[in-house]
Design an enzyme around this catalytic site. Structure first.
Site, PDB file in Angstrom:
ATOM      1  N   GLU A   1       0.855  -1.194   0.000  1.00  0.00           N
ATOM      2  CA  GLU A   1       0.000   0.000   0.000  1.00  0.00           C
ATOM      3  C   GLU A   1       0.890   1.243   0.000  1.00  0.00           C
ATOM      4  OE1 GLU A   1      -2.047   0.313   3.662  1.00  0.00           O
ATOM      5  OE2 GLU A   1      -3.463   1.858   2.994  1.00  0.00           O
TER       6      GLU A   1
ATOM      7  N   HIS B   1       1.050   4.743   1.133  1.00  0.00           N
ATOM      8  CA  HIS B   1       0.286   5.443   2.172  1.00  0.00           C
ATOM      9  C   HIS B   1       1.079   6.650   2.657  1.00  0.00           C
ATOM     10  CE1 HIS B   1      -1.727   6.052   6.062  1.00  0.00           C
ATOM     11  NE2 HIS B   1      -2.659   5.198   5.696  1.00  0.00           N
TER      12      HIS B   1
ATOM     13  N   ASP C   1      -3.244   4.609  -1.719  1.00  0.00           N
ATOM     14  CA  ASP C   1      -4.186   5.133  -0.719  1.00  0.00           C
ATOM     15  C   ASP C   1      -4.329   6.629  -0.959  1.00  0.00           C
ATOM     16  OD1 ASP C   1      -4.890   6.539   1.807  1.00  0.00           O
ATOM     17  OD2 ASP C   1      -5.016   4.486   2.592  1.00  0.00           O
TER      18      ASP C   1
ATOM     19  N   HIS D   1      -7.303   2.450  -1.932  1.00  0.00           N
ATOM     20  CA  HIS D   1      -8.038   2.826  -0.716  1.00  0.00           C
ATOM     21  C   HIS D   1      -8.576   4.230  -0.937  1.00  0.00           C
ATOM     22  CE1 HIS D   1      -5.892  -0.093   2.272  1.00  0.00           C
ATOM     23  NE2 HIS D   1      -6.936  -0.650   1.677  1.00  0.00           N
TER      24      HIS D   1
ATOM     25  N   GLU E   1     -12.111   3.949   2.923  1.00  0.00           N
ATOM     26  CA  GLU E   1     -11.381   3.628   4.159  1.00  0.00           C
ATOM     27  C   GLU E   1     -11.341   4.877   5.025  1.00  0.00           C
ATOM     28  OE1 GLU E   1      -7.185   3.097   4.427  1.00  0.00           O
ATOM     29  OE2 GLU E   1      -7.356   1.026   5.112  1.00  0.00           O
TER      30      GLU E   1
END
Lengths: 146, 146, 290, 290
Positions: C155, C157, C187, C225, C261
Site C-alpha cells: 500500500e 500510504h 491510498d 483505498h 477507508e
C-alpha cells in the site's frame, strides 16, 4: 461480545485455589485494533490496581483457554491472540483484592512490523495504554470486586 | 447485531422491482424491550419521512423472513407467530421512485399490545406514544439514502 | 488489471471503516448490509481480524462466508494481510519464514474469492522503506500469485509520496520481473492536506502528492483505498482533491475498485461512522456519474 | 454438623440488561458477570431470551445447557406471559387459548431446568386485577405444574400493595386448592419508600407496603425480584428498606433466591448498568453476612 474499552469489566474477580483461599485476581484485556497478535508479538507492560503495578513476573496470560507465562509467548509465532477474544490476565496477589471499587489500568500492545519504531518493548513507566490509536480508550476503569 | 435504537439505520435503502425500477424503500425497526409481541398484537401507525406519513396501506412487513400485510398480521390465528427479538422487522414502503439520494428525517410509530398493562394503553394513537417517543432519538433519526 | 473484474471504476468498502466496533456491536454481516444499502459491492477485509480462526478458519466459518457474500452480492476485492518481519524478538524474519506466511495468505485469499491482496511488508525506517529482503521473497512468491490468480500489492500510504524512491524501486522490480502479479494499492491519503480530519497541527503541514503523479503508476494499480478523513454535510471530502484524481483515472481508462477507508476521528461512534461512509458514497456516486 | 444458617441466595434477572441484549451483549456475557459476582441464580424472560421462542432449536438448547454448566448457573425463574388480548377486539382470551400458552411454557421452563415461573396474567382494571377467569386457568394448569415440578408465580409489583385484596384472593385460592405449585414473586419495589432521583414522578407515597406485611405471605413466596432503582457510591440502595425486609426473611428461615432487577434510569448505558448491578451485590453480600 467484547466491551469497547481495552480493559474488560466482564471477568474481573478474585481467583481461588482448591482450599478456597484467594490467591490473586483476574482481569480481561482486548486489542482495540484490526488484527489479532501472534503471541510472539504480544508485549506486556503491567496491570495496575489502586497504584500497585503487577509486572509480567507476577502474571500469567490465558488465550483461548490456554495459560502462558510471558516468557512462553516469546517463541510462539504461530499461536494467535484472536482479535474477537479477551485475553484473561491472572495476577498473583495473596488474599486477592478487597471487596469494593478499584482503579484498574493496563499497559500492553503488539509489535507491528509495518510501523517504523522499535521492537515494541514497553517501558513500565509509560501511562496505561494499548495501541496508541486515537480512538482506543478505556485502559483505566473503575471496577468493583463483589 | 441490532442497533440500540428502535429505528435501525442498517437496511435503510430504496427497493427495486423485478425489472430494476425503484418501487419504494425499506426501513428496519426493533422492539427496545425484553420481549416481542405475538404477530396479532403488533400495532403500526406510520413511517414518516421528511414529514410525509406512510401508513399501513402502503406497507408490508418482513418478520423472520416472511412478508405480511398489516391486515394479515392482525388475523386471529397469527397469535401463534412470535416476533423474535434477535432480528429487526423490515418494513417495505411502496413509493414510486423511492427516496431521493441524500439525508432524510425518518420517524416511526409502532407498538404492541401487552395484556398485563391496562387496556387504555392499547390505542396506539393515544397521546402516550407522542409523550414517550415524540422526539426520542431512538424513534427519530437523520439517515442517508445513497 | 486482474481478470475477473468488470471494466470501469466501481465502489467498495473496507472493513477498516468500523474496526473498533467489530465484536462489540457489529458483525461482518452488518457491514455487508450497509454495503448493500449503498450499492457498494466491492469488499476489502483485513484477514487477520475478520477471519475467525485466522490463519486456519473452520469449514463452518468459510461456508458462512460464501453464503453471506452470495446473499449480499459482495465482490471480494482485496485481502489485507501482513508479512511480519518482526515476528520474533532480536531478529528479522528470513526469506523462508516470510515466504511461508505469504504463500499461506495467497492460497487463503484465492480460496475466498479475492483477486487483490494488500500486502503489508515490514519496514526499516521512518520513510517506510520495506525490509531489505523484500525482492527475494516476493520474486519466489510470484509463481504462487500467478497460479492462484491474486495480485500482491503493497500500500502506498502517506507520508510516502508517489514520487518517492521506494515507488521507483517497485516499478523497476515489476518491469524486470515482467509480472502482472505485483503492483500497489494507492491510498488517496497521499493526496491529503489534513490526515487528521480536524486540521493538521501547526508546523506539521503535509506535502501531499499531486493528482497527476498517479498517471505513470496506473498500469500497476489494481485497487485503491478511497481514504476519507472528513465528509461534510454537502457530501464533500474536505481534505482530498477527489474530482481531479478520479477524472485522471477515468481519462486513462483505469479499471478497478475504490474501497472506502475512513481514518477520521470518532471511530468509536457507530452513528458517526455510518453517516461518514454514507456521505462518502453519495459523493463517489456523483463523481462516477452513477 | 452445625445447622447451616438459612439465608436468601443471590441471583440476577436478564431484565437488568434488556436494551443491550442483541446490541452489545449476549446471554453468555451476563453469565460471566454472574460468575464474577458469585450470583448464580438466574431469571430469564423467555420470549426475549430464547431465539425461536416458543420453539427453540436443538442447537440453541445444546448451547443453553453448555453455558449453564460452564458458568455454574442455577436456573431459578422463567418469566413468561399468559396473554389475554391476543388479537384486535379480544378483551379476555378463552380458557383453551390461555392454557395453550401456559402449559407450553410449563413444559419448556421445566426442560430448561427452572423451578419457578414468573407468570404474568392479563389484567382487566387500572389497578391490575387479573382476568376474571384466572382461577379456572390456574386450576386446570396445576396438574401440569406438579407433573413438571415448576411453581407458577404472578408477580406482586408496585403499585399493588401486599395487603391488597388481589393478594388475599391469591392466598385464598392457594389454601382452597391446597397446592404448592402456585405462589407469588414479591417485587421489592412494593417496599419503595423514597422517590428515585430523576424518576420521582412515578413514586406513589400512598401505595407503600411495610416490611412486616411480607410475613404472612412468605410460605407462598419461592423467589423475589430484588428490585433496585439507585445504588449509591457507598453501595447502598437509597429508595428501598432492604435491611428490614431481609432481616424478617432470615428470621422466618426464608432461603429462596433474590433476583436483582434494575429499573432505574440510564438503562441504555451499559457501563452504568454493570456498575449498578455490582454495587447491588456488594450491598446484598453485606446484609446477608456473606
Amino acid at each position: 461480545m467484547l466491551e469497547y474499552e481495552g480493559v474488560q469489566y466482564k471477568g474481573f474477580r478474585n481467583i481461588y485455589n482448591e482450599e478456597g483461599e484467594a490467591t490473586g485476581f483476574q482481569v480481561g484485556i482486548r486489542m482495540i485494533g484490526y488484527r489479532g497478535a501472534w503471541l510472539s508479538e504480544f508485549r506486556f507492560g503491567y496491570i495496575e490496581v489502586d497504584g500497585e503495578k503487577f509486572l509480567a513476573d507476577r502474571c500469567t496470560f490465558v488465550v483461548s483457554g490456554v495459560e502462558y507465562t510471558y516468557e512462553e509467548t516469546f517463541n510462539l509465532g504461530r499461536v494467535k491472540w484472536p482479535l474477537n477474544e479477551a485475553m484473561i490476565v491472572r495476577v498473583q496477589k495473596p488474599g486477592g483484592l478487597a471487596q469494593g471499587s478499584h482503579t484498574v489500568s493496563a499497559l500492553y500492545g503488539q509489535v507491528a512490523s509495518y510501523v517504523p519504531f522499535g521492537s515494541g518493548e514497553l517501558d513500565i513507566n509509560q501511562k496505561p495504554g494499548g495501541h496508541g490509536h486515537s480512538e482506543s480508550f478505556g485502559y483505566t476503569r473503575e471496577m468493583i470486586i463483589v | 447485531m441490532m442497533e440500540i435504537e428502535a429505528l435501525q439505520y442498517k437496511g435503510f435503502r430504496n427497493l427495486k422491482d423485478e425489472n430494476g425500477d425503484i418501487c419504494g424503500f425499506q426501513v428496519g425497526i426493533r422492539f427496545v424491550a425484553y420481549r416481542g409481541p405475538w404477530l396479532s398484537q403488533f400495532r403500526f401507525a406510520y413511517v414518516k419521512v421528511d414529514d410525509v406519513e406512510y401508513g399501513p396501506d402502503v406497507c408490508t412487513f418482513f418478520v423472520n423472513g416472511v412478508e405480511y400485510t398489516y391486515a394479515e398480521m392482525l388475523k386471529p390465528e397469527n397469535w401463534r407467530v412470535k416476533v423474535q427479538m434477535q432480528a429487526p422487522i423490515y418494513i417495505h414502503v411502496k413509493k414510486e421512485g423511492g427516496l431521493a439520494m441524500g439525508c432524510h428525517r425518518v420517524s416511526v410509530k409502532f407498538s404492541e399490545i401487552a395484556s398485563y398493562i391496562p387496556e387504555r394503553m392499547d390505542d396506539i394513537n393515544s397521546e402516550m406514544f407522542e409523550m414517550m417517543h415524540g422526539n426520542d432519538p431512538a424513534y427519530n433519526r437523520d439517515m442517508i439514502i445513497v | 488489471m486482474s481478470t475477473s473484474q468488470k471494466p470501469g471504476i466501481h465502489r467498495g468498502v473496507s472493513t477498516y471503516c468500523w474496526y473498533p466496533l467489530y465484536n462489540v456491536n457489529m458483525t461482518l454481516e452488518d457491514s455487508f448490509e450497509i454495503m448493500k444499502d449503498m450499492g457498494a459491492h466491492g469488499l476489502e477485509i483485513l484477514a487477520d481480524g475478520i477471519i475467525e480462526g485466522y490463519p486456519y478458519p473452520s469449514k463452518e466459518w468459510l461456508n458462512k462466508w460464501f453464503s453471506l457474500c452470495d446473499r449480499y452480492e459482495i465482490v471480494p476485492v482485496e485481502y489485507g494481510h501482513w508479512v511480519e518481519s518482526k515476528l520474533y524478538r532480536g531478529r528479522e524474519l528470513n526469506v523462508e519464514e516470510s515466504l511461508e506466511q505469504l504463500i499461506h495468505d495467497i492460497k487463503l485469499a484465492s480460496y475466498m474469492g479475492f483477486t487483490c491482496m494488500r500486502t503489508k511488508l515490514g519496514v526499516i525506517d521512518d520513510k517506510l522503506t520495506p525490509t531489505k529482503i523484500w525482492r527475494d521473497f516476493i520474486r519466489r512468491a510470484l509463481p504462487y500469485a500467478e497460479k492462484y490468480n491474486v495480485v500482491m500489492q503493497p500500500e502506498i500510504h502517506w507520508p510516502t509520496r508517489l514520487t518517492d524512491q521506494m515507488i521507483l524501486d517497485y516499478v523497476e522490480f515489476i518491469e524486470k520481473e515482467q509480472t502482472q502479479y505485483f503492483g500497489f494499492n494507492i491510498d488517496f491519503g497521499v493526496f491529503t492536506t489534513d490526515a487528521t480530519g480536524m486540521g493538521m497541527p501547526p508546523g506539521m503541514e503535509l506535502n501531499p502528492s499531486k493528482p497527476e503523479d498517479i498517471i505513470p503508476l496506473l498500469p500497476y494499480v489494481h485497487c485503491c483505498h478511497a481514504k476519507y478523513y472528513n465528509m461534510d454535510e454537502n457530501f464533500e471530502e474536505t481534505t482530498i482533491p477527489y474530482r481531479e484524481v478520479v477524472q485522471i483515472m477515468k481519462d486513462h481508462n483505469w479499471n478497478g475498485y475504490l474501497l472506502s477507508e475512513y481514518e477520521g476521528p470518532h471511530k468509536e461512534d457507530y452513528n458517526h461512522c455510518m453517516t461518514q461512509v454514507k456521505r462518502h458514497h453519495v459523493m463517489l456516486k456523483r463523481i462516477l456519474g452513477e | 454438623m452445625s445447622e447451616e444458617r438459612k439465608v436468601p441466595k443471590r441471583g440476577i434477572s436478564t431484565y437488568c440488561f434488556y436494551p443491550q441484549l442483541g446490541v452489545n451483549m449476549d446471554l453468555e456475557d451476563i453469565f460471566m458477570h454472574m460468575q464474577d459476582m458469585g450470583a448464580t441464580g438466574l431469571e430469564i424472560l423467555a420470549d426475549g431470551i430464547i431465539p425461536g421462542y416458543p420453539y427453540p432449536s436443538e442447537e440453541w438448547l445444546n448451547k443453553w445447557f453448555g453455558l449453564i454448566k460452564k458458568y455454574d448457573i442455577v436456573p431459578v425463574e422463567y418469566g413468561h406471559w399468559v396473554e389475554s388480548r391476543l388479537y384486535p377486539g379480544q378483551r379476555e382470551a378463552s380458557l383453551e387459548e390461555s392454557l395453550e400458552q401456559l402449559i407450553r411454557d410449563i413444559k419448556l421452563a421445566h426442560y430448561l431446568g427452572f423451578t419457578c415461573m414468573r407468570t404474568k396474567l392479563g389484567v382487566i382494571s387500572e389497578t391490575l386485577d387479573p382476568v376474571s377467569n384466572w382461577r379456572e386457568i390456574i386450576h386446570e394448569a396445576l396438574p401440569y405444574a406438579e407433573a413438571f415440578n415448576v411453581v407458577m408465580q404472578p408477580e406482586i409489583h408496585a403499585p399493588t400493595k401486599l395487603t391488597d385484596r388481589m393478594v388475599n384472593d391469591y392466598v385464598e385460592f392457594i389454601e382452597k386448592e391446597n397446592t404448592k405449585y402456585f405462589g407469588f414473586n414479591i417485587d421489592f419495589g412494593v417496599f419503595q419508600n423514597k422517590p428515585v432521583p430523576e424518576m420521582a414522578r412515578f413514586f406513589r407515597e400512598d401505595r407503600v407496603s411495610k416490611p412486616e406485611d411480607i410475613i404472612p405471605l412468605l410460605p407462598y413466596v419461592h423467589c423475589c425480584h430484588a428490585k433496585y432503582y439507585n445504588m449509591s457510591a457507598d453501595f447502598e440502595e437509597t429508595t428501598i428498606p432492604y435491611r428490614e425486609v431481609i432481616q424478617i426473611m432470615i428470621e422466618h428461615g426464608w432461603d429462596g433466591y433474590l433476583l436483582s432487577e434494575y429499573e432505574g434510569p440510564h438503562k441504555e448505558d451499559i457501563n452504568h448498568c454493570i456498575e449498578q448491578v455490582r454495587r447491588h451485590h456488594v450491598f446484598m453480600k453485606k446484609i446477608l453476612g456473606q
